[in-house]
Structures are given as structure tokens and as C-alpha cells.
Design a protein around this motif. Structure first.
Motif, PDB file in Angstrom:
ATOM      1  N   ASN A 109       0.855  -1.332  -0.109  1.00 46.25           N
ATOM      2  CA  ASN A 109       0.127   0.074   0.118  1.00 46.25           C
ATOM      3  C   ASN A 109       0.687   1.372   0.039  1.00 46.25           C
ATOM      4  O   ASN A 109       0.471   2.423  -0.702  1.00 46.25           O
ATOM      5  CB  ASN A 109      -0.934   0.066   1.349  1.00 46.25           C
ATOM      6  CG  ASN A 109      -1.825  -1.193   1.137  1.00 46.25           C
ATOM      7  OD1 ASN A 109      -2.078  -1.835   0.064  1.00 46.25           O
ATOM      8  ND2 ASN A 109      -2.163  -1.578   2.487  1.00 46.25           N
ATOM      9  N   LYS A 112       1.989   2.353  -3.554  1.00 49.46           N
ATOM     10  CA  LYS A 112       1.022   2.940  -4.114  1.00 49.46           C
ATOM     11  C   LYS A 112       0.932   4.383  -3.821  1.00 49.46           C
ATOM     12  O   LYS A 112       0.867   5.190  -4.724  1.00 49.46           O
ATOM     13  CB  LYS A 112      -0.335   2.386  -3.911  1.00 49.46           C
ATOM     14  CG  LYS A 112      -0.423   1.026  -4.616  1.00 49.46           C
ATOM     15  CD  LYS A 112      -1.645   0.416  -4.662  1.00 49.46           C
ATOM     16  CE  LYS A 112      -1.755  -0.874  -4.604  1.00 49.46           C
ATOM     17  NZ  LYS A 112      -2.763  -1.915  -3.786  1.00 49.46           N
ATOM     18  N   LYS A 113       1.175   4.749  -2.324  1.00 48.56           N
ATOM     19  CA  LYS A 113       0.989   6.002  -2.149  1.00 48.56           C
ATOM     20  C   LYS A 113       2.332   7.148  -2.426  1.00 48.56           C
ATOM     21  O   LYS A 113       2.183   7.914  -2.712  1.00 48.56           O
ATOM     22  CB  LYS A 113       0.956   5.959  -0.524  1.00 48.56           C
ATOM     23  CG  LYS A 113      -0.176   6.976   0.000  1.00 48.56           C
ATOM     24  CD  LYS A 113      -0.800   6.642   1.425  1.00 48.56           C
ATOM     25  CE  LYS A 113      -1.278   7.866   2.134  1.00 48.56           C
ATOM     26  NZ  LYS A 113      -1.114   7.882   3.265  1.00 48.56           N
TER      27      LYS A 113
END
Ligand code: SAM
Length: 307
Positions: A109, A112-113
Motif C-alpha cells: 500500500n 502505491k502512495k
């Protein structure tokens, strides 16, 4: 380094039964800790995040450019996300955690950020004082980010040892470290004994893991989550207290846990600025800057090796 099975067998055979808090953290334990950080009673996370937010520019300046940031016990990695965008050309972010599946998932995650930051998560047990699980280039701007007052889980002599290892084996030049402060006892107790019982479930996750991973037959309902403040050692202690005599079987071995007997599962030492400075200096580091919130609940320190 001992396996989970060896440590449990040793810990439950002692007169004063004790299991290391590192065994709370399988994937489920890490999710439970995430839940704890959102509880009303658990002031450390929101206070530390506020301090980081309010001082992120100054913190980024102190870290400097092209940093390689290593975070032992990184957990949900939400705290580095607060100041990452303020850093000048960060080179790498290396989150380390004993909860390997969890840190791998969290890092997906994170990628992705922050697609521009190279992130390489690793499973690593910092209690082993082993060398890092990756190659260190000592010429790099190596920073240790160690929030969450995880340092409080170490006995004080172990905390000194660990800070020394960060210098000798990780070749760290600077450390940013979050430390929970000594305060009134009711605030401390309720932070570790919340109304919803999330911390109780977290504490019992050690027993759950024994059942799941070592074929144990422990009845979790026979154990009470117990939180005490040890005034002499200035630390919160979590224990599991048996409500009655019970025989448990783990991997073919039997253990008798007596009525009212306690299994010690975690220490969270609380410091004053002065007592923490003592630990830091003993390990050969210097506190160069300290940030504290208005209510003096929590502290963040910037350390380097300058004399
Ligand atoms: C108190 S939590 C802090 C998490 C996060 N750094 C934060 O500030 O919210 C402690 C973290 O250290 C990890 N941990 C505990 N013992 C460990 C060990 N011996 N080696 C590596 N990681 C450990 C846990 O999995 C957990 O993510």
C-alpha cells in the motif's frame, strides 16, 4: 536465536512465568495493535503524530538529503508518511518488523502512495542484536526512525545495547526516536486497559498463537488481562492471570498454571527527559533536540554522534 516453541517452553517452565512481547505480533496481532492506536485511551499514537506533524519541516531538515531511513518495528508505517514528502531526495525507506507478512502487505500500500520512494521491507527480529538483514553502505546518510516508544519495551540495559547496535552494525548517523513520558498512573493504566477490551485481546494473542502454531489447548477464558504500574521501575507491565489451576498441553509437553499465577507478557518503560538522556549518553549518542506536546505526554528526540 530461540524459536517461538523454545521460548514458550522456557518461559512457561520458569517460576516467574514470562514470555517476550515480540510474540504478540503475527498478522492478527499487528492488526490488533493498529486498532489499539485508534482507541480513545491510547494517547501515545495521536500525540506522537501531532508532534511529528507540527515539526515535520524541522525534522526533515535535521534528517538531511538523500537519506536511507531504516525503521525497526515499523508496524503500519503511518508515522513516516507524515514527513516523507518534506525530505530532500530520500534514497530508500527500509521498514523492518518481526511481523513479516504484515510489513510486506503494508509496504504494498505504501508503494502505491509513495511511488517515487524505494521501499524494501524486511522481516527482522531486533531483539537478536544481529547485523542488518541487508547490505549497509557506511558512507550513506543512514537515519534510524524509531517511533511508538518501542524503546520502552526494552529493559533499560537492553535499550542501551540496542542504541549501540544501531551505531556499530547499522552505521546510523542520526536517530529520531519517540519516547513515552512518566505521567499520572490512571492515564497510563487506561492506555493499556481500554474499555472495549482490544488490549486484552492483544495480550491474549500470545496464547492464541500458542494454540494455533504449537498445537496448544489453552482455554483463553481462564486468563484475565492484568495491567499494573511498577513505580520502582517506572513501567507498565502487562500480565495474564490465571483464574484457576489449569494443565495445558503444548507440543506434547505439559505445564501446570496455578490459580492466580501470572504470565508476564510486556514491559513499557516510561522515561523523563533526564532519565532518557542517561540511556542515550551511555550508548554514546547525544540528544540534540527534543520535541514535547503541550500536555507533556510524549517526547520525540533527535540524536546524533556529535560530542
Ligand atoms: C509498539 S509497536 C510500534 C509500531 C509503530 N512503529 C508505531 O509507532 O506505531 C511495536 C512494533 O515493533 C514490532 N516488534 C516488536 N518486537 C519486535 C522485534 N523483536 N523485532 C522486530 N520488530 C518487533 C511489532 O511488530 C510492532 O510493529
Amino acid at each position: 536465536m530461540k524459536s517461538f516453541s523454545e521460548e514458550i517452553s522456557l518461559g512457561l517452565s520458569k517460576k516467574n512465568k514470562k514470555i517476550s512481547s515480540k510474540w504478540f505480533y503475527d498478522f492478527h496481532g499487528s492488526k490488533l495493535f493498529e486498532k489499539i492506536t485508534k482507541l480513545e485511551e491510547y494517547y501515545p499514537t495521536r500525540t506522537e503524530r501531532k508532534i511529528l506533524k507540527e515539526n515535520k519541516i524541522e525534522i526533515a531538515k535535521k534528517i538531511g538529503k538523500e537519506a536511507v531511513i531504516i525503521e525497526p518495528g515499523a508496524g503500519d508505517t503511518k508515522k513516516i508518511a507524515i514527513f516523507l514528502n518534506c525530505l530532500k531526495k530520500p534514497k530508500k525507506y527500509i521498514p523492518l518488523d518481526i511481523s513479516e507478512d504484515y510489513i510486506t502487505k503494508i509496504s504494498q500500500n505504501f508503494k502505491k502512495k509513495f511511488p517515487k520512494v524505494a521501499i524494501t521491507p524486511k522481516g527482522y527480529d531486533f531483539s537478536s542484536n544481529n547485523k542488518p538483514p541487508f547490505k549497509i553502505k557506511s558512507s550513506e546518510n543512514i537515519i534510524i526512525f524509531f517511533p511508538g516508544s518501542t524503546i520502552g519495551n526494552f529493559e533499560t540495559n537492553e535499550a542501551v545495547k540496542f542504541l549501540k547496535v544501531l551505531k556499530s552494525k547499522f552505521k546510523a548517523k542520526k536517530i529520531i526516536i519517540g519516547v513515552d513520558l512518566v505521567k499520572d498512573i490512571p492515564t497510563l493504566i487506561s492506555a493499556y486497559d481500554d474499555k472495549k477490551g482490544v488490549t486484552a485481546e492483544f495480550n491474549k494473542n500470545i496464547l492464541q498463537r500458542i494454540n494455533n502454531e504449537l498445537g496448544g489447548d489453552i482455554n483463553l477464558n481462564l486468563y484475565k488481562h492484568l495491567v499494573i504500574y511498577n513505580t520502582k521501575k517506572k513501567r507498565i507491565e502487562m500480565r495474564l492471570k490465571s483464574r484457576k489451576n489449569n494443565n495445558i498441553k503444548i507440543n506434547g509437553s505439559k505445564y501446570l498454571i496455578r490459580k492466580n499465577e501470572e504470565i508476564h507478557t510486556e514491559n513499557s518503560h516510561k522515561y523523563t527527559i533526564k532519565s532518557f538522556r542517561n540511556i542515550v549518553n551511555k550508548a554514546g549518542w547525544k540528544i540534540k533536540k527534543t520535541w514535547v506536546d503541550d500536555k507533556k505526554l510524549f517526547s520525540i528526540h533527535f540524536l546524533n554522534l556529535d560530542t
